[in-house]
Design a protein around this motif. Sequence first.
Motif, PDB file in Angstrom:
ATOM      1  N   TYR A   4      28.855 -31.298 -24.037  1.00  0.00           N
ATOM      2  CA  TYR A   4      27.415 -31.009 -23.968  1.00  0.00           C
ATOM      3  C   TYR A   4      26.715 -32.067 -23.338  1.00  0.00           C
ATOM      4  O   TYR A   4      25.925 -31.764 -22.687  1.00  0.00           O
ATOM      5  N   SER A 238      24.404 -19.707 -18.887  1.00  0.00           N
ATOM      6  CA  SER A 238      24.822 -19.506 -20.333  1.00  0.00           C
ATOM      7  C   SER A 238      25.193 -18.228 -20.889  1.00  0.00           C
ATOM      8  O   SER A 238      26.295 -18.020 -21.514  1.00  0.00           O
ATOM      9  N   GLN A 239      24.581 -16.937 -20.369  1.00  0.00           N
ATOM     10  CA  GLN A 239      24.754 -15.790 -20.912  1.00  0.00           C
ATOM     11  C   GLN A 239      26.090 -15.205 -20.194  1.00  0.00           C
ATOM     12  O   GLN A 239      26.939 -14.668 -21.037  1.00  0.00           O
ATOM     13  N   GLU A 241      28.524 -17.248 -19.193  1.00  0.00           N
ATOM     14  CA  GLU A 241      29.719 -18.026 -19.957  1.00  0.00           C
ATOM     15  C   GLU A 241      29.911 -17.453 -21.227  1.00  0.00           C
ATOM     16  O   GLU A 241      31.067 -17.597 -21.963  1.00  0.00           O
ATOM     17  N   GLN A 242      28.755 -17.221 -22.184  1.00  0.00           N
ATOM     18  CA  GLN A 242      29.026 -16.660 -23.622  1.00  0.00           C
ATOM     19  C   GLN A 242      29.884 -15.199 -23.509  1.00  0.00           C
ATOM     20  O   GLN A 242      30.582 -15.289 -24.041  1.00  0.00           O
ATOM     21  N   LYS A 243      29.641 -14.461 -22.409  1.00  0.00           N
ATOM     22  CA  LYS A 243      30.045 -13.353 -22.280  1.00  0.00           C
ATOM     23  C   LYS A 243      31.566 -13.319 -21.949  1.00  0.00           C
ATOM     24  O   LYS A 243      32.460 -12.837 -22.699  1.00  0.00           O
ATOM     25  N   ARG A 245      33.467 -16.041 -22.565  1.00  0.00           N
ATOM     26  CA  ARG A 245      33.965 -16.478 -23.695  1.00  0.00           C
ATOM     27  C   ARG A 245      34.299 -15.737 -24.919  1.00  0.00           C
ATOM     28  O   ARG A 245      35.418 -15.804 -25.414  1.00  0.00           O
ATOM     29  N   ALA A 246      33.370 -14.819 -24.993  1.00  0.00           N
ATOM     30  CA  ALA A 246      33.632 -13.860 -25.917  1.00  0.00           C
ATOM     31  C   ALA A 246      34.662 -12.784 -25.478  1.00  0.00           C
ATOM     32  O   ALA A 246      35.676 -12.478 -26.449  1.00  0.00           O
ATOM     33  N   HIS A 349      36.638 -24.956 -23.980  1.00  0.00           N
ATOM     34  CA  HIS A 349      35.549 -24.267 -23.732  1.00  0.00           C
ATOM     35  C   HIS A 349      35.398 -23.040 -24.596  1.00  0.00           C
ATOM     36  O   HIS A 349      34.268 -22.824 -25.088  1.00  0.00           O
ATOM     37  N   PRO A 353      31.147 -23.324 -29.038  1.00  0.00           N
ATOM     38  CA  PRO A 353      29.994 -23.262 -30.127  1.00  0.00           C
ATOM     39  C   PRO A 353      30.789 -23.707 -31.343  1.00  0.00           C
ATOM     40  O   PRO A 353      29.808 -24.114 -32.215  1.00  0.00           O
TER      41      PRO A 353
END
Length: 482
Positions: A4, A238-239, A241-243, A245-246, A349, A353
């Motif tokens: 971070y 970020s969106q 990356e979150q997608k 990651r999900a 990675h 979260p």
Amino acid sequence: MNGYVRKVWRWWAWWAGGALLAAALLAQWRLGELRDAFELDARIAHRLLSQRLAQHDAVLVTLTLYPAPADAPGADATLRQLYPQLLQVLRQPADGPWSAAEWAAAEARSRQTALAQVLPVPGSPGRYGLLRAGPQTAVALLIDLQATVPWAEWPLPPDTSPVAVTVLRDDQAWVVQPGRTSPGGWRFEVRKPLASESQAFGLRLQRQVSWAELPWLAILAATAGWAGLLALWRQWSSQREQKARAEELLRLGQVSRLNALGELAAGLAHELNQPLTAIVANTQAASRLLDEEGDAADANAARQAMAQAVSQAHRAAEVVARLRRTVARPEASDRVPLDLAQAVQRTLHLLAPELAQAEVQVQQDLPTLQVQAEPVALEQVIHNLLMNAVQALVQVPAPERRLEIKLHADGPWAVLRLIDSGPGFSEDTRRRLFEPFFTTKPEGMGLGLSLCETLLTRLDGRIEASHHTPRGAVFTIYLPLP
């Protein structure tokens, strides 16, 4: 979190670099504008002053070609009205040469070169004499340099312009316009000789650009705009990356559930095969006994029942075998060369979260090491171990939550060690950690560590668990080096 902090520093570095680049480009553009305007004004000023000096030469040529008129003072006054810079018209005395030796010498030089000669006027700064010898007489003009400037056409307002204008001749300098000076900043300068063969003057223009003249509002707007673009890019990144990651966690979860089902099927097969084998053996033995003695009708019925039991037992065994084949895990043919450090980084990675929410301090020592492994299986093992570490660390105070990940080579092995500062486990628990269906979690199935051991065994590796001093657990993975 080290990751971070690196992201924050990277974002600030991008913002600072873009802001500095925008400021430099805007400042360069503004300085270029100011320089172009300065050079244009310098060209205009040079042309105007050169024209005035040419007028002086033309006036002298005219005056020396004709004898003095009867009303010479009146004619000279009219001439000075037309040319305000001419303070006085001096003619060679009728009774002989000039009284001043310097003027007589200037006349001699003028006759020799056929050019007008410049004469200094002592005690009169900003004034000079211009003498020319003609065929009949010699004439001199006393000229005010300040009045020579055509202020009506002058491109540099003397009261407000920051440009300093100086006329130079040898070691003399006449300030035409003082301009405005300021400390620091940038300096523009132009030096050009005036276009007059007889009046060998040079023109110097200087311009000092201060920091206050830079386009600070535009720079501020560009900086804010760049920050806005970076914020949008960061949000979009970020969106995305979150997608990603999900999606990866979903895929890994599906594989994990499938492998867990395989582990469950293996356990069921092991547990069911023994009683099924016993059923088959017992019914076969009973069938043989019935063949030897007993009533024929009862014996036939018993044999039919036992034959059905054998058939159902075989059918149950086939169902279990088919289930096991359905959820079979990858074999050695699925292995590819991969960087073990990168596999750990990818898993970190995915769990970023969870690690951030649990306030876990991660310390990494991950040199590059190549191993032969099935990527999904290896990532599932690392994922399971990291999730176990996070779940253990939340049981201790936040400032004490530390996770160390170390990687090194030891002979033929790549050794990955995960060390947490959680509550650890007892020696009895440690001996049973890798048993199927053994768990210390209220809602656990007890298949995670067993599955890790199975997957690593299929990759020709192994896993070990040990205590960490003063508190915590150590899980060590061994994978063969290529």
